[in-house]
Enzyme design. Structure first.
Site, mmCIF file in Angstrom:
data_model
loop_
_atom_site.group_PDB
_atom_site.id
_atom_site.type_symbol
_atom_site.label_atom_id
_atom_site.label_comp_id
_atom_site.label_asym_id
_atom_site.label_seq_id
_atom_site.Cartn_x
_atom_site.Cartn_y
_atom_site.Cartn_z
ATOM 1 C CG HIS A 18 49.640 40.388 38.232
ATOM 2 N ND1 HIS A 18 50.165 40.916 39.382
ATOM 3 C CD2 HIS A 18 48.811 39.401 38.631
ATOM 4 C CE1 HIS A 18 49.679 40.261 40.432
ATOM 5 N NE2 HIS A 18 48.863 39.331 39.998
ATOM 6 C CG ASP A 114 53.582 42.180 39.570
ATOM 7 O OD1 ASP A 114 52.900 42.221 38.543
ATOM 8 O OD2 ASP A 114 53.229 41.619 40.621
ATOM 9 C CG HIS A 353 37.219 35.819 40.376
ATOM 10 N ND1 HIS A 353 36.907 36.834 39.490
ATOM 11 C CD2 HIS A 353 38.573 35.697 40.326
ATOM 12 C CE1 HIS A 353 38.031 37.289 38.942
ATOM 13 N NE2 HIS A 353 39.043 36.611 39.441
ATOM 14 C CG ASP A 377 43.145 39.626 45.743
ATOM 15 O OD1 ASP A 377 42.736 38.578 45.211
ATOM 16 O OD2 ASP A 377 43.475 40.624 45.082
HETATM 17 N N1 UDP Z 1 39.161 38.793 31.328
HETATM 18 C C1 UDP Z 1 38.690 38.969 30.043
HETATM 19 N N2 UDP Z 1 38.143 37.910 29.409
HETATM 20 C C2 UDP Z 1 38.028 36.689 29.970
HETATM 21 C C3 UDP Z 1 38.476 36.523 31.303
HETATM 22 C C4 UDP Z 1 39.042 37.592 31.956
HETATM 23 O O1 UDP Z 1 38.779 40.056 29.477
HETATM 24 O O2 UDP Z 1 37.519 35.782 29.310
HETATM 25 C C5 UDP Z 1 39.868 39.928 31.970
HETATM 26 C C6 UDP Z 1 39.030 40.757 32.907
HETATM 27 O O3 UDP Z 1 38.340 41.757 32.181
HETATM 28 C C7 UDP Z 1 40.075 41.323 33.838
HETATM 29 C C8 UDP Z 1 41.140 40.240 33.886
HETATM 30 O O4 UDP Z 1 40.920 39.417 32.755
HETATM 31 O O5 UDP Z 1 40.646 42.493 33.294
HETATM 32 C C9 UDP Z 1 41.019 39.374 35.120
HETATM 33 O O6 UDP Z 1 41.555 40.035 36.205
HETATM 34 P P1 UDP Z 1 40.950 39.911 37.662
HETATM 35 O O7 UDP Z 1 41.789 40.753 38.547
HETATM 36 O O8 UDP Z 1 39.510 40.216 37.639
HETATM 37 O O9 UDP Z 1 41.068 38.393 38.032
HETATM 38 P P2 UDP Z 1 42.253 37.295 37.878
HETATM 39 O O10 UDP Z 1 42.118 36.749 36.523
HETATM 40 O O11 UDP Z 1 43.569 37.994 38.118
HETATM 41 O O12 UDP Z 1 41.906 36.307 38.940
HETATM 42 N N1 UDP Z 2 48.017 39.428 46.010
HETATM 43 C C1 UDP Z 2 48.498 40.676 46.216
HETATM 44 N N2 UDP Z 2 48.230 41.605 45.290
HETATM 45 C C2 UDP Z 2 47.526 41.348 44.205
HETATM 46 C C3 UDP Z 2 47.011 40.076 43.996
HETATM 47 C C4 UDP Z 2 47.280 39.129 44.925
HETATM 48 O O1 UDP Z 2 49.145 40.933 47.190
HETATM 49 O O2 UDP Z 2 47.345 42.237 43.403
HETATM 50 C C5 UDP Z 2 48.411 38.412 46.940
HETATM 51 C C6 UDP Z 2 47.274 37.932 47.685
HETATM 52 O O3 UDP Z 2 47.654 37.924 49.010
HETATM 53 C C7 UDP Z 2 47.011 36.578 47.150
HETATM 54 C C8 UDP Z 2 48.313 36.115 46.567
HETATM 55 O O4 UDP Z 2 48.981 37.320 46.262
HETATM 56 O O5 UDP Z 2 46.612 35.747 48.203
HETATM 57 C C9 UDP Z 2 48.153 35.246 45.364
HETATM 58 O O6 UDP Z 2 47.424 35.944 44.414
HETATM 59 P P1 UDP Z 2 46.978 35.351 43.017
HETATM 60 O O7 UDP Z 2 48.169 35.143 42.159
HETATM 61 O O8 UDP Z 2 46.020 34.266 43.227
HETATM 62 O O9 UDP Z 2 46.248 36.655 42.542
HETATM 63 P P2 UDP Z 2 45.804 37.051 41.108
HETATM 64 O O10 UDP Z 2 46.485 36.187 40.104
HETATM 65 O O11 UDP Z 2 44.328 36.854 41.189
HETATM 66 O O12 UDP Z 2 46.211 38.496 41.013
#
Ligand code: UDP
Ligand code: UDP
Length: 458
Positions: A18, A114, A353, A377
């Protein structure tokens, strides 16, 4: 009036998935000479967030960074995902914001928060008459899902059902693709249930996406076919990575990548907050060896980096596997500069992922994807990648932890994407669409400039 008269405030929730898109969006406003106030919940949940913030602040000292000090955590502590607990605390602490907002000068032109904080902030911005926008940090397909959620939540589904979701180009979706967290009694389900009906009360949404990838969903929204009276969507992606993002990363992997041949390396990373089961990680190790390709693999054993730091790679994968892997690749158990890896010419495929930031970073660099959605998601994002033809996704692998996928199968799937010429061509087309969107005079620039003009006229 000078652009400085536009004062943008941003309020991200928790986690790098985020914070990073918020800071990338922030630079679009900074590049257009807007004044920027970042309201940041402290302490951050992860080290990665605090490091990125400090590098960002040094690089843009003109921003107004306001720490939003949270009340101490509940005692005894609530168990569960630390990111969700943080979101709950934030939602319960927004009453502390009004004095902070009203003290800002000049008065705010726009408040961008957010997606996880919609309802608690709405009453505040309404009372203060500040335009309230949300940065939705996932795909437009996922936004279609979230917008439709109140209806979906009240429907009864069988496991074998195919679910039609207006706005999603690959709809109907199997029930198994629905984010599990939203179909179980969780805190998160409560938040989204409360927030989804209020989306139409906001002034607009920023999305990290672009026409060439998600034209179907974007048009469905603007035609009112997803939800009636939805405020405008501003697709301003793909967000460009910031120079400062690399500063927190130390491993010497770029020189290793420089030594590999073009397109020969498979990069494996499950984002910033997904820890796989150890037995699954070992199978990934065997799979990588079986694929025959060179690899760069980022291992995570705990959701929060602070807890991961104490645990060695050998403890997670076993000494023998770690030794064997050294011949063919790099296995890293710390934060890497992902965008630098994805933009490296040696990288030819990405096991992901399907977190949305990762997908957009791959789009920007034309890297084919082997999707392995783990939670939330991610199956919806994987569906979009597959629909757009630049990646594949093996549905029988299920959600993370549902089963242990064997190394043999993983290795074969990696070989398939690395050898697939069609995926490469499609990925290059996606890259072209992405680059066009952010080129000079492209959609992103036009959209941001128009919005800034609108804010000035308010
Ligand atoms: N990321 C990174 N280095 C790491 C792991 C993750 O730069 O070792 C960054 C990746 O480039 C992306 C973010 O962390 O910008 C991960 O966001 P994403 O929405 O792909 O997945 P989340 O971590 O929210 O599940
Ligand atoms: N979700 C959403 N927007 C996003 C990311 C996630 O609405 O940008 C919702 C989605 O439904 C998901 C839940 O929030 O099932 C939990 O998201 P999580 O925190 O695992 O997402 P991340 O950290 O990867 O953004």
């Amino acid at each position: 009036m000078s652009d400085e008269s536009v004062h943008v405030a941003m309020f991200p929730s928790a986690g790098m998935g985020h914070l990073t898109p918020f800071l990338r969006l922030a630079t679009l406003f900074l590049n257009n000479n807007c004044k920027l106030t970042l309201i940041i919940p402290f302490p951050t949940v992860t080290h990665a967030e605090s490091q990125l913030l400090s590098h960002f602040h040094s690089s843009f000292p003109q921003i107004n960074l306001i720490p939003f000090h949270l009340p101490p955590p509940p005692s005894p502590p609530i168990s569960g995902d630390p990111m969700f607990i943080r979101v709950k605390t934030l939602r319960e602490s927004t009453h502390l914001l009004p004095p902070l907002i009203t003290s800002l000068s000049p008065p705010l032109s726009i408040f961008i928060s957010d997606i996880f904080l919609v309802t608690p902030l709405l009453s505040i911005t309404q009372k203060l008459s500040i335009p309230n926008y949300t940065l939705f940090t996932s795909s437009a397909s996922m936004f279609s899902f979230v917008s439709n959620f109140p209806t979906l939540a009240h429907s009864k589904f069988d496991l074998s059902d195919e679910i039609h979701i207006p706005g999603i180009p690959f709809s109907p979706l199997p029930y198994s693709s629905m984010p599990p967290i939203l179909f179980q009694p969780t805190l998160f389900r409560d938040f989204i249930m409360e927030d989804s009906p209020n989306l139409t009360k906001l002034d607009g949404f920023f999305l990290n996406t672009f026409e060439a990838l998600e034209s179907h969903s974007l048009k469905a929204f603007s035609d009112g076919k997803v939800v009636k009276d939805m405020p405008p969507l501003y697709p301003v992606g793909p967000f460009l990575p910031l120079e400062v993002e690399g500063e927190a990363s130390s491993p010497p992997l770029i020189s290793w990548l420089n030594d590999q041949t073009i397109g020969s390396v498979v990069y494996v990373c499950f984002g910033s907050r997904t820890a796989l089961r150890r037995d699954q990680m070992r199978e990934i190790g065997f799979g990588l060896l079986r694929s025959g390709y060179n690899f760069l693999w980022v291992v995570k054993d705990k959701i929060v980096d602070k807890e991961d730091e104490e645990i060695g790679l050998e403890e997670v994968l076993g000494v023998e596997l770690v030794e064997r892997m050294k011949e063919k690749g790099l296995v890293i158990k710390e934060w890497v500069d992902q965008t630098k890896i994805l933009s490296h010419k040696s990288v030819g495929g990405f096991v992901s992922h399907c977190g949305w930031n990762s997908i957009m970073e791959a789009a920007l660099n034309g890297v084919p994807i082997l999707g392995w959605p783990q939670h939330s998601d991610q199956k919806i994002n994987a569906g979009l990648v597959e629909f757009s033809g630049w990646g594949v996704w093996n549905k029988s692998w299920g959600w993370g932890g549902e089963c242990v996928v064997k190394g043999e199968e993983i290795g074969d799937a990696i070989k398939e994407i690395m050898d697939n010429e069609l995926l490469k061509v499609k990925a290059m087309e996606i890259k072209e669409g992405a680059r066009k969107a952010i080129s000079v005079g492209g959609d992103c620039e036009v959209t941001i400039k128009k919005l800034i003009q609108k804010l000035k006229n308010n």
